[in-house]
Design an enzyme around this catalytic site. Structure first.
Site, PDB file in Angstrom:
ATOM      1  N   HIS A  47      -8.092  -6.652  -6.204  1.00 52.81           N
ATOM      2  CA  HIS A  47      -9.160  -5.831  -6.768  1.00 52.81           C
ATOM      3  C   HIS A  47      -9.520  -6.426  -8.115  1.00 52.81           C
ATOM      4  CE1 HIS A  47     -11.558  -2.328  -7.663  1.00 52.81           C
ATOM      5  NE2 HIS A  47     -10.880  -2.104  -8.766  1.00 52.81           N
ATOM      6  N   HIS A  59     -14.733  -1.017 -13.481  1.00 59.57           N
ATOM      7  CA  HIS A  59     -14.537  -1.526 -12.123  1.00 59.57           C
ATOM      8  C   HIS A  59     -15.176  -0.595 -11.111  1.00 59.57           C
ATOM      9  CE1 HIS A  59     -11.046   1.177 -10.850  1.00 59.57           C
ATOM     10  NE2 HIS A  59     -11.333   1.553 -12.074  1.00 59.57           N
ATOM     11  N   CYS A 121     -16.247  -5.429  -5.584  1.00 62.26           N
ATOM     12  CA  CYS A 121     -15.772  -5.519  -6.970  1.00 62.26           C
ATOM     13  C   CYS A 121     -15.877  -6.941  -7.525  1.00 62.26           C
ATOM     14  CB  CYS A 121     -14.346  -4.981  -7.095  1.00 62.26           C
ATOM     15  SG  CYS A 121     -13.115  -5.813  -6.066  1.00 62.26           S
TER      16      CYS A 121
END
Length: 181
Positions: A47, A59, A121
């Protein structure tokens, strides 16, 4: 809109952290600057988040109803997982100035139209840092999928053909320029 279930939304570090790491961190928070990308290692992927201040990351966050861009503390986002600085493209792309990275990231806060292949992301943080949205993680997976699909298709064509043989055919010209690779 489809949100990919991400560990950053579940906050369950024991179920999402990569178990292959012996230490939980591979970086030092004190070495991070505004605009740095960090990669948080999850079980099957990483991530990405962007540093926007002391102990603050921006994020992609999945909530029950939507995906959004938000700012949270470093420890909440990392959730005990192994992480590292992820400015991997600095040697081939010039990062934008820190102030511009910050402004671009913060201006995107709010609802996010998430797509695992086109708007994830990685795309978010690379667009903010380099001015161009891309995801090496997605590109690598697409290449693997394409290669596997091409191999399956070739095997399917070969197995369905009555005259297919993997042995060398002496009647075929062996000119290197006619080879298909």
């Amino acid at each position: 809109m489809t949100c990919f279930s991400s560990c950053s939304s579940s906050r369950s570090s024991s179920s999402c952290c990569s178990s292959s790491s012996s230490s939980k961190t591979s970086g030092n928070k004190l070495d991070l600057e505004i605009g740095d990308i960090i990669k948080i290692h999850r079980t099957f992927y990483y991530h990405s988040a962007l540093v926007v201040g002391n102990d603050a990351l921006i994020h992609v966050i999945r909530t029950a109803a939507e995906c959004k861009i938000g700012i949270e503390s470093f420890d909440i986002v990392v959730a005990g997982c192994r992480w590292e600085k992820g400015n991997d493209y600095d040697n081939i792309k010039t990062p934008l100035p820190k102030e511009q990275i910050f402004q671009k990231a913060v201006s995107k806060a709010g609802k996010y139209d998430y797509d695992v292949a086109k708007n994830n992301c990685d795309h978010f943080v690379t667009e903010c840092r380099y001015g161009e949205a891309f995801s090496k993680q997605v590109n690598n997976e697409l290449k693997k999928s394409f290669a596997m699909g091409a191999e399956r298709m070739a095997n399917s064509v070969c197995s369905s053909s009555q005259n297919c043989s993997c042995k060398k055919d002496d009647n075929v010209q062996s000119d290197e320029s006619n080879r298909i690779v």
